[in-house]
Design a protein around this motif. Sequence first.
Motif, mmCIF file in Angstrom:
data_model
loop_
_atom_site.group_PDB
_atom_site.id
_atom_site.type_symbol
_atom_site.label_atom_id
_atom_site.label_comp_id
_atom_site.label_asym_id
_atom_site.label_seq_id
_atom_site.Cartn_x
_atom_site.Cartn_y
_atom_site.Cartn_z
ATOM 1 N N TRP A 252 -22.663 23.268 0.979
ATOM 2 C CA TRP A 252 -21.439 23.804 1.583
ATOM 3 C C TRP A 252 -21.604 23.922 3.100
ATOM 4 O O TRP A 252 -22.732 23.881 3.614
ATOM 5 C CB TRP A 252 -21.120 25.170 0.986
ATOM 6 N N PRO A 253 -20.507 24.069 3.847
ATOM 7 C CA PRO A 253 -20.619 24.189 5.303
ATOM 8 C C PRO A 253 -21.466 25.395 5.711
ATOM 9 O O PRO A 253 -21.334 26.478 5.138
ATOM 10 C CB PRO A 253 -19.158 24.365 5.754
ATOM 11 N N GLN A 254 -22.325 25.195 6.692
ATOM 12 C CA GLN A 254 -23.227 26.247 7.193
ATOM 13 C C GLN A 254 -23.902 26.984 6.028
ATOM 14 O O GLN A 254 -23.783 28.202 5.890
ATOM 15 C CB GLN A 254 -22.469 27.245 8.063
ATOM 16 N N PRO A 255 -24.650 26.267 5.194
ATOM 17 C CA PRO A 255 -25.184 26.876 3.982
ATOM 18 C C PRO A 255 -26.362 27.793 4.232
ATOM 19 O O PRO A 255 -27.073 27.671 5.229
ATOM 20 C CB PRO A 255 -25.624 25.661 3.159
ATOM 21 N N SER A 256 -26.577 28.697 3.302
ATOM 22 C CA SER A 256 -27.859 29.378 3.204
ATOM 23 C C SER A 256 -28.858 28.390 2.621
ATOM 24 O O SER A 256 -28.472 27.382 2.008
ATOM 25 C CB SER A 256 -27.734 30.594 2.285
ATOM 26 N N ASP A 257 -30.146 28.678 2.785
ATOM 27 C CA ASP A 257 -31.138 27.840 2.126
ATOM 28 C C ASP A 257 -31.340 28.246 0.659
ATOM 29 O O ASP A 257 -32.012 27.541 -0.092
ATOM 30 C CB ASP A 257 -32.472 27.824 2.875
ATOM 31 N N HIS A 258 -30.733 29.360 0.257
ATOM 32 C CA HIS A 258 -30.678 29.770 -1.145
ATOM 33 C C HIS A 258 -29.287 29.469 -1.701
ATOM 34 O O HIS A 258 -28.316 29.356 -0.940
ATOM 35 C CB HIS A 258 -30.920 31.273 -1.290
ATOM 36 N N VAL A 259 -29.177 29.384 -3.021
ATOM 37 C CA VAL A 259 -27.871 29.180 -3.652
ATOM 38 C C VAL A 259 -27.586 30.343 -4.603
ATOM 39 O O VAL A 259 -28.495 31.058 -5.032
ATOM 40 C CB VAL A 259 -27.803 27.841 -4.417
ATOM 41 N N PRO A 260 -26.322 30.555 -4.954
ATOM 42 C CA PRO A 260 -25.981 31.625 -5.879
ATOM 43 C C PRO A 260 -26.524 31.352 -7.276
ATOM 44 O O PRO A 260 -26.550 30.212 -7.749
ATOM 45 C CB PRO A 260 -24.445 31.613 -5.893
ATOM 46 N N VAL A 261 -26.945 32.428 -7.922
ATOM 47 C CA VAL A 261 -27.407 32.384 -9.308
ATOM 48 C C VAL A 261 -26.557 33.368 -10.088
ATOM 49 O O VAL A 261 -26.373 34.521 -9.657
ATOM 50 C CB VAL A 261 -28.890 32.750 -9.410
ATOM 51 N N LEU A 262 -26.027 32.934 -11.254
ATOM 52 C CA LEU A 262 -25.121 33.773 -12.020
ATOM 53 C C LEU A 262 -25.597 33.869 -13.471
ATOM 54 O O LEU A 262 -26.070 32.878 -14.048
ATOM 55 C CB LEU A 262 -23.702 33.212 -12.011
ATOM 56 N N ALA A 263 -25.449 35.042 -14.051
ATOM 57 C CA ALA A 263 -25.703 35.263 -15.463
ATOM 58 C C ALA A 263 -24.496 35.953 -16.081
ATOM 59 O O ALA A 263 -23.941 36.883 -15.484
ATOM 60 C CB ALA A 263 -26.953 36.088 -15.686
ATOM 61 N N THR A 264 -24.103 35.498 -17.266
ATOM 62 C CA THR A 264 -22.972 36.100 -17.972
ATOM 63 C C THR A 264 -23.443 36.725 -19.268
ATOM 64 O O THR A 264 -24.184 36.097 -20.050
ATOM 65 C CB THR A 264 -21.888 35.044 -18.258
ATOM 66 N N LEU A 265 -23.016 37.949 -19.498
ATOM 67 C CA LEU A 265 -23.326 38.696 -20.708
ATOM 68 C C LEU A 265 -22.027 38.974 -21.454
ATOM 69 O O LEU A 265 -21.005 39.305 -20.843
ATOM 70 C CB LEU A 265 -24.002 40.026 -20.374
ATOM 71 N N ASP A 266 -22.049 38.840 -22.762
ATOM 72 C CA ASP A 266 -20.914 39.235 -23.597
ATOM 73 C C ASP A 266 -21.165 40.643 -24.092
ATOM 74 O O ASP A 266 -22.008 40.851 -24.983
ATOM 75 C CB ASP A 266 -20.738 38.259 -24.765
ATOM 76 N N LEU A 267 -20.473 41.605 -23.515
ATOM 77 C CA LEU A 267 -20.722 43.012 -23.818
ATOM 78 C C LEU A 267 -19.622 43.590 -24.703
ATOM 79 O O LEU A 267 -18.482 43.183 -24.615
ATOM 80 C CB LEU A 267 -20.822 43.812 -22.512
#
Length: 267
Positions: A252-267
Amino acid sequence: MPFTIATWNINSVRLRLPIVQRLLAEEAPDVLCLQETKCPNELFPIEAFHAAGYPHVAIHGQKGYHGVATISRHPFDNEERRDFCQVGDSRHLALTLRVAERRIRVHNLYVPAGGDEPDPLVNPKFDHKLRFMAEMRAMRAREEEGVSSILVGDLNVAPLEHDVWSHKQLLKIVSHTPVETEEMLAIIRDGEWRDLLRRHIPEPSKLYTWWSYRAKDWDAADKGRRLDHIWSSPDLEPHLSDVRILRAARGWPQPSDHVPVLATLDL
């Protein structure tokens, strides 16, 4: 009820606010934990997150360096900011959410990177990192009766063989040295944490969340490391339904050197 938590070392929240807003618009996590915000509290762009539909924001920042923030659709209470190693760094923020009649304690952490030389006797930054991790040993997933736990953040350690592009070549590189990886696995074991990324995508699959700015073509070289983590208490593990690493965000434009990490829980 699906509940999604995201973590992202953003490397300056003000500089990269447009791509944070893009993440919220495209992925709409319930909670976003940011690290390395590099922003004192009074200058944090809190109104931009309110406008994006996130009315609940907790921040722990400082001028120039470090800083963590937790942005939520859900109300929270019991905010806590631990001063690891008693050096005054803004590297931890915890709060408690109520989601689907369940109380969840969320820890947002930014572990010191540790510099370049993996010797605590000659490198104070590496010594700081090891002392920080030693204090993490006290963090327990079952800390409070009736409260579940999630720990996320840039932990700056790739603990497993396939969390790096070359296990052999990185054994003497900070973030994958044996003293760091063994300590992190001990933190997970002793704290009864569950590594949700690896529970969902076990080894030997390669998993990376960081690619250096130094690479001329990070995508082609693909010399990544898994430095960003999502852990949970054992009671939440059976509810895990998905884990995603948004590799595309590195481009993406002007990126971080890290990327988003996502976890989904069914609660």
